[in-house]
Write a protein that holds these residues in place. Structure first.
Motif, PDB file in Angstrom:
ATOM      1  N   PRO A 336     -28.272 105.326 -56.446  1.00  0.00           N
ATOM      2  CA  PRO A 336     -27.019 105.271 -55.676  1.00  0.00           C
ATOM      3  C   PRO A 336     -27.068 106.063 -54.375  1.00  0.00           C
ATOM      4  O   PRO A 336     -26.035 106.234 -53.733  1.00  0.00           O
ATOM      5  CB  PRO A 336     -26.048 105.899 -56.643  1.00  0.00           C
ATOM      6  CG  PRO A 336     -26.860 106.960 -57.327  1.00  0.00           C
ATOM      7  CD  PRO A 336     -28.268 106.418 -57.452  1.00  0.00           C
ATOM      8  N   ALA A 337     -28.243 106.553 -53.992  1.00  0.00           N
ATOM      9  CA  ALA A 337     -28.313 107.461 -52.844  1.00  0.00           C
ATOM     10  C   ALA A 337     -27.875 106.776 -51.554  1.00  0.00           C
ATOM     11  O   ALA A 337     -27.099 107.337 -50.779  1.00  0.00           O
ATOM     12  CB  ALA A 337     -29.741 107.989 -52.710  1.00  0.00           C
ATOM     13  N   ALA A 338     -28.366 105.555 -51.317  1.00  0.00           N
ATOM     14  CA  ALA A 338     -28.049 104.869 -50.059  1.00  0.00           C
ATOM     15  C   ALA A 338     -26.684 104.209 -50.106  1.00  0.00           C
ATOM     16  O   ALA A 338     -25.931 104.245 -49.130  1.00  0.00           O
ATOM     17  CB  ALA A 338     -29.127 103.837 -49.751  1.00  0.00           C
ATOM     18  N   ASN A 343     -23.692  94.774 -51.246  1.00  0.00           N
ATOM     19  CA  ASN A 343     -23.729  94.576 -49.801  1.00  0.00           C
ATOM     20  C   ASN A 343     -24.183  95.837 -49.077  1.00  0.00           C
ATOM     21  O   ASN A 343     -24.941  95.772 -48.099  1.00  0.00           O
ATOM     22  CB  ASN A 343     -22.355  94.149 -49.288  1.00  0.00           C
ATOM     23  CG  ASN A 343     -22.020  92.725 -49.675  1.00  0.00           C
ATOM     24  OD1 ASN A 343     -22.916  91.919 -49.911  1.00  0.00           O
ATOM     25  ND2 ASN A 343     -20.738  92.412 -49.750  1.00  0.00           N
ATOM     26  N   GLY A 344     -23.715  96.992 -49.558  1.00  0.00           N
ATOM     27  CA  GLY A 344     -24.121  98.245 -48.942  1.00  0.00           C
ATOM     28  C   GLY A 344     -25.618  98.476 -49.060  1.00  0.00           C
ATOM     29  O   GLY A 344     -26.283  98.876 -48.093  1.00  0.00           O
ATOM     30  N   LEU A 345     -26.179  98.238 -50.233  1.00  0.00           N
ATOM     31  CA  LEU A 345     -27.615  98.405 -50.436  1.00  0.00           C
ATOM     32  C   LEU A 345     -28.405  97.438 -49.558  1.00  0.00           C
ATOM     33  O   LEU A 345     -29.403  97.819 -48.930  1.00  0.00           O
ATOM     34  CB  LEU A 345     -27.968  98.170 -51.907  1.00  0.00           C
ATOM     35  CG  LEU A 345     -27.625  99.295 -52.880  1.00  0.00           C
ATOM     36  CD1 LEU A 345     -27.786  98.815 -54.309  1.00  0.00           C
ATOM     37  CD2 LEU A 345     -28.515 100.508 -52.630  1.00  0.00           C
ATOM     38  N   PHE A 346     -27.947  96.182 -49.517  1.00  0.00           N
ATOM     39  CA  PHE A 346     -28.665  95.181 -48.737  1.00  0.00           C
ATOM     40  C   PHE A 346     -28.622  95.528 -47.246  1.00  0.00           C
ATOM     41  O   PHE A 346     -29.635  95.425 -46.543  1.00  0.00           O
ATOM     42  CB  PHE A 346     -28.043  93.805 -48.976  1.00  0.00           C
ATOM     43  CG  PHE A 346     -28.818  92.679 -48.354  1.00  0.00           C
ATOM     44  CD1 PHE A 346     -29.896  92.123 -49.013  1.00  0.00           C
ATOM     45  CD2 PHE A 346     -28.468  92.187 -47.106  1.00  0.00           C
ATOM     46  CE1 PHE A 346     -30.620  91.087 -48.435  1.00  0.00           C
ATOM     47  CE2 PHE A 346     -29.175  91.164 -46.524  1.00  0.00           C
ATOM     48  CZ  PHE A 346     -30.256  90.607 -47.191  1.00  0.00           C
ATOM     49  N   GLU A 347     -27.467  95.931 -46.762  1.00  0.00           N
ATOM     50  CA  GLU A 347     -27.341  96.264 -45.340  1.00  0.00           C
ATOM     51  C   GLU A 347     -28.216  97.452 -44.961  1.00  0.00           C
ATOM     52  O   GLU A 347     -28.845  97.460 -43.895  1.00  0.00           O
ATOM     53  CB  GLU A 347     -25.878  96.561 -45.012  1.00  0.00           C
ATOM     54  CG  GLU A 347     -24.987  95.327 -45.029  1.00  0.00           C
ATOM     55  CD  GLU A 347     -23.533  95.675 -44.806  1.00  0.00           C
ATOM     56  OE1 GLU A 347     -23.226  96.891 -44.700  1.00  0.00           O
ATOM     57  OE2 GLU A 347     -22.704  94.747 -44.748  1.00  0.00           O
ATOM     58  N   ARG A 348     -28.296  98.440 -45.839  1.00  0.00           N
ATOM     59  CA  ARG A 348     -29.103  99.617 -45.528  1.00  0.00           C
ATOM     60  C   ARG A 348     -30.598  99.324 -45.637  1.00  0.00           C
ATOM     61  O   ARG A 348     -31.389  99.840 -44.840  1.00  0.00           O
ATOM     62  CB  ARG A 348     -28.682 100.782 -46.425  1.00  0.00           C
ATOM     63  CG  ARG A 348     -27.392 101.426 -45.914  1.00  0.00           C
ATOM     64  CD  ARG A 348     -26.575 102.078 -46.997  1.00  0.00           C
ATOM     65  NE  ARG A 348     -25.381 102.701 -46.420  1.00  0.00           N
ATOM     66  CZ  ARG A 348     -24.289 102.017 -46.058  1.00  0.00           C
ATOM     67  NH1 ARG A 348     -24.252 100.709 -46.217  1.00  0.00           N
ATOM     68  NH2 ARG A 348     -23.251 102.643 -45.531  1.00  0.00           N
ATOM     69  N   ALA A 349     -30.969  98.501 -46.599  1.00  0.00           N
ATOM     70  CA  ALA A 349     -32.371  98.082 -46.653  1.00  0.00           C
ATOM     71  C   ALA A 349     -32.715  97.240 -45.430  1.00  0.00           C
ATOM     72  O   ALA A 349     -33.818  97.344 -44.870  1.00  0.00           O
ATOM     73  CB  ALA A 349     -32.626  97.284 -47.939  1.00  0.00           C
ATOM     74  N   ASP A 350     -31.769  96.401 -45.000  1.00  0.00           N
ATOM     75  CA  ASP A 350     -31.982  95.576 -43.811  1.00  0.00           C
ATOM     76  C   ASP A 350     -32.107  96.450 -42.560  1.00  0.00           C
ATOM     77  O   ASP A 350     -32.921  96.175 -41.679  1.00  0.00           O
ATOM     78  CB  ASP A 350     -30.828  94.586 -43.665  1.00  0.00           C
ATOM     79  CG  ASP A 350     -31.090  93.558 -42.574  1.00  0.00           C
ATOM     80  OD1 ASP A 350     -32.146  92.917 -42.614  1.00  0.00           O
ATOM     81  OD2 ASP A 350     -30.225  93.404 -41.683  1.00  0.00           O
ATOM     82  N   LEU A 366     -38.036 104.004 -45.638  1.00  0.00           N
ATOM     83  CA  LEU A 366     -37.038 104.284 -46.661  1.00  0.00           C
ATOM     84  C   LEU A 366     -35.753 104.760 -45.992  1.00  0.00           C
ATOM     85  O   LEU A 366     -35.781 105.707 -45.192  1.00  0.00           O
ATOM     86  CB  LEU A 366     -37.561 105.339 -47.631  1.00  0.00           C
ATOM     87  CG  LEU A 366     -36.595 105.825 -48.717  1.00  0.00           C
ATOM     88  CD1 LEU A 366     -36.210 104.683 -49.659  1.00  0.00           C
ATOM     89  CD2 LEU A 366     -37.213 106.975 -49.503  1.00  0.00           C
ATOM     90  N   PHE A 367     -34.662 104.117 -46.301  1.00  0.00           N
ATOM     91  CA  PHE A 367     -33.387 104.480 -45.688  1.00  0.00           C
ATOM     92  C   PHE A 367     -33.035 105.921 -46.043  1.00  0.00           C
ATOM     93  O   PHE A 367     -33.094 106.345 -47.196  1.00  0.00           O
ATOM     94  CB  PHE A 367     -32.287 103.545 -46.179  1.00  0.00           C
ATOM     95  CG  PHE A 367     -30.973 103.734 -45.473  1.00  0.00           C
ATOM     96  CD1 PHE A 367     -30.695 103.058 -44.302  1.00  0.00           C
ATOM     97  CD2 PHE A 367     -30.023 104.602 -45.984  1.00  0.00           C
ATOM     98  CE1 PHE A 367     -29.493 103.242 -43.649  1.00  0.00           C
ATOM     99  CE2 PHE A 367     -28.812 104.800 -45.339  1.00  0.00           C
ATOM    100  CZ  PHE A 367     -28.551 104.106 -44.166  1.00  0.00           C
ATOM    101  N   ALA A 368     -32.666 106.684 -45.002  1.00  0.00           N
ATOM    102  CA  ALA A 368     -32.362 108.108 -45.185  1.00  0.00           C
ATOM    103  C   ALA A 368     -31.060 108.447 -44.468  1.00  0.00           C
ATOM    104  O   ALA A 368     -30.447 107.601 -43.813  1.00  0.00           O
ATOM    105  CB  ALA A 368     -33.512 108.964 -44.650  1.00  0.00           C
ATOM    106  N   ALA A 369     -30.679 109.702 -44.564  1.00  0.00           N
ATOM    107  CA  ALA A 369     -29.406 110.148 -43.978  1.00  0.00           C
ATOM    108  C   ALA A 369     -29.384 109.935 -42.473  1.00  0.00           C
ATOM    109  O   ALA A 369     -28.355 109.577 -41.896  1.00  0.00           O
ATOM    110  CB  ALA A 369     -29.174 111.616 -44.311  1.00  0.00           C
TER     111      ALA A 369
END
Length: 635
Positions: A336-338, A343-350, A366-369
């Protein structure tokens, strides 16, 4: 029921002839027949359990046909032997027994016409023949009646069996259609969740799986949180990967869709091989794959797996058209970090994928802060752009391109600037992608091009202007037609205007780009290919597109003083442009040493900070010093 009928009727006949016929015919033989009937009944009851086996059922029916004939012969022989005993009443009972029993057995065998006809022929046929030649008119009439019944029974047997067979056939047809419907439903269900080309899950199934995993993780985390005072999500975390094949579209265009499909299939297999059982892999569309990785140990595991994926995708693909070299870029977001929604996970991976492609293709991010900060900033820019007063907030700066032989200005490149009252000065490489995303890029182009035409009208007639077109500008016929119309209305010589397009813009829709480039050149304007050398299929554009100028990307110029490979590449491009009869502009010249090397290798036109930085105002005066001729150096 048939054997019960036979037993009851035979016992009744034995009873009436008990004191008229020998014991063998009234006791022994009927007893034997009764035993046969009982044994067959028991055998039949047991055999009913075997009817699910088709072969066993067929063997049973074959035995029934044989037994029907044998039983018919035995009972017929028995009543014929009894007929000669007793008076007319007893003989009448024998005739009644023969006719009624035969008819009853036939109706019991209606669903098996082969056995029923055997009984009709043996039992009723014997009755007809026997009574017809009995010599008594009454029995002759009985024989005639039995013959009529014989014909009617045969008719009804055939008719009933035809109807029964048709019913079974209809049932089989319905069952087959039902089976086909089920198969079609299963195929449709599979197609709805499966990618037809690669056999992997599709985008729909990917998001279904993602949502299901989030729901399951939320439930498990809730239960665990009730019992332990730790972060319950640690044991429910998973990672989302987005994988993009770099350079796939040019390969697809050059080698054809069959080779492209073959590469996609092999790419999916390579990703599956790396991830193993813990990885869920889907093709999301085009050359993009999605992965859900369950139960990973740490971020180190994610980095290791993503690096292996990139390594496998970087290896050449064998195809019918020969080896094909691509690369794979990966964006990763963790639950759940990102984010805690699909949709939130997909957008951040994108976003992580976009960040990797923009900075270092062929790697994983890797998506980070810090990426969250960038997203929020870009969101502010996007919202600001939607609300911007383009006429007031947009402006132009100009950077001259110089002729290295004469030191005079060859042309001027117009560069956009956006000064937002709320966000401040935003660089064009940031706000133009946002403008394409929000659909405002054509509006930006209209405002900026009108400004360019106003400024150029006041310049010396020999000075040209370069204007950058975005991918969306080049892809939309309406926009290209508007540009052509405005050139005509401006009364500026079209040859003074050069439209700069990038390989990325051409890649969006090559056929549309080629058509629109032809239209711009037909109206008299020039077209330049910007950032040449950093794309995937640059030589193809030189071969298939009618262009007037190449602009060599600054990445080849930075190391040119000390790097022989850069020198060779740039010299080759100069020679190619000379052979094709097109101009060549070198971008990013920042030092006198670079300028000297470029002039030595034959450079004619250049721009960069060495000569002038982008500015709202500039001088049309020639350069005072454009460098000295360099001495020969080792290549």
């Amino acid at each position: 029921m048939m054997y019960l009928l036979l037993v009851i009727n035979s016992l009744a006949l034995s009873y009436t002839h008990y004191d008229q016929a020998p014991a063998f015919l009234t006791l022994v033989f009927p007893g034997i027949l009764t035993v046969i009937c009982v044994v067959r009944s028991i055998h039949w009851i047991r055999a009913r359990n075997q009817l699910d086996d088709t072969d066993a059922a067929i063997r049973l029916l074959q035995r029934i046909r044989v037994v029907a004939v044998a039983v018919s012969v035995l009972f017929t022989a028995w009543w014929l032997a009894l007929y000669s005993y007793g008076d007319d009443l007893h003989r009448g009972h024998v005739a009644y027994f023969a006719a009624v029993t035969a008819i009853g057995c036939v109706f019991c065998l209606l669903q098996f016409p082969a056995a029923a006809l055997s009984v009709v022929i043996v039992a009723l046929g014997s009755n007809v023949i026997f009574f017809a030649f009995n010599g008594t008119p009454v029995y002759f009439a009985i024989a005639l009646n039995l013959a009529t019944v014989f014909a009617v029974i045969i008719y009804f047997i055939r008719n009933y069996y035809t109807t029964f067979s048709g019913l079974l056939s209809s049932q089989l047809v319905l069952e087959e259609k039902h089976r086909q419907t089920l198969e079609l439903s299963q195929q449709n269900e599979k197609l709805a969740h499966c990618d037809a080309l690669t056999g992997l899950a599709n985008r729909r199934d990917y998001f279904n799986c993602l949502n299901n995993m989030i729901v399951a993780a939320e439930k498990l985390a809730g239960k665990m949180a009730e019992n332990i005072a730790v972060d319950a999500y640690k044991s429910t975390r998973f990672a989302v990967f987005l994988i993009d094949l770099d350079g796939f579209k040019p390969v697809n265009d050059v080698h054809g869709h069959l080779v492209g499909d073959e590469i996609l299939i092999h790419a999916g297999k390579r990703i599956c091989d790396v991830l193993g059982e813990e990885g869920y892999v889907a093709r999301l569309g085009g050359d993009e794959f999605g992965v859900i990785l369950r139960n990973y140990d740490s971020e180190t595991t994610l980095e290791t797996l993503s690096a292996r994926i990139c390594e496998r995708l970087n290896a050449p693909f064998e195809s019918k058209g020969g080896p094909v070299q691509l690369s794979g870029t990966v964006g990763i977001a963790t639950f759940p970090a990102a984010a805690r929604t699909a949709n939130g996970l997909f957008e951040r991976a994108d976003f992580a994928l976009y960040h990797a492609k923009r900075n270092d293709r062929g790697t994983a991010v890797l998506f980070a802060a810090r990426h969250e900060t960038i997203i929020r900033q870009e969101s502010r820019i996007e919202q600001g752009l939607r609300q911007a007063d383009l006429e007031r907030e947009l402006s132009l700066v100009f950077q001259p391109v110089y002729d290295l032989q004469s030191g005079e200005i060859y042309s001027v490149e117009a560069l956009a600037r956006w000064n937002s009252p709320e966000l401040g000065l935003i660089a064009p490489d940031i706000f133009f992608p946002m403008a394409e995303k929000t659909g405002r890029v054509n509006g930006l182009t209209r405002v900026l091009f009108n400004r360019v035409l106003q400024d150029v009208a006041t310049w010396p007639a020999h000075i040209g202007i370069s204007f950058n077109l975005s991918a969306r500008d080049l892809a939309v016929s309406e926009m290209v037609n508007w540009l052509i119309t405005r050139i005509g209305q401006s009364h500026i010589e079209p040859r003074r205007i050069t439209f700069e397009v990038t390989e990325t813009a051409i890649l969006r829709d090559f056929d549309a780009a080629r058509e629109h480039i032809d239209l711009l050149r037909q109206c008299g304007a020039r077209v330049a290919l910007d950032d040449f050398g950093i794309g995937f299929s640059s030589l193809r554009y030189i071969h298939e597109l009618e262009i007037d100028c190449l602009k060599i990307d600054r990445s080849f110029i930075n190391p040119i003083v000390t790097n022989p490979r850069s020198q060779s590449i740039v010299k080759t491009v100069f020679d190619m442009c000379e052979n094709f009869g097109i101009d060549c502009v070198v971008e990013g010249v920042e030092t006198a040493e670079q300028c000297d090397v470029l002039r030595y290798f034959g450079a004619r036109y250049a721009q960069g900070y060495l000569f002038a930085r982008p500015a709202a105002d500039f001088s049309f005066d020639p350069l005072a010093d454009i460098g000295s001729q360099p001495v020969l150096f080792s290549r």
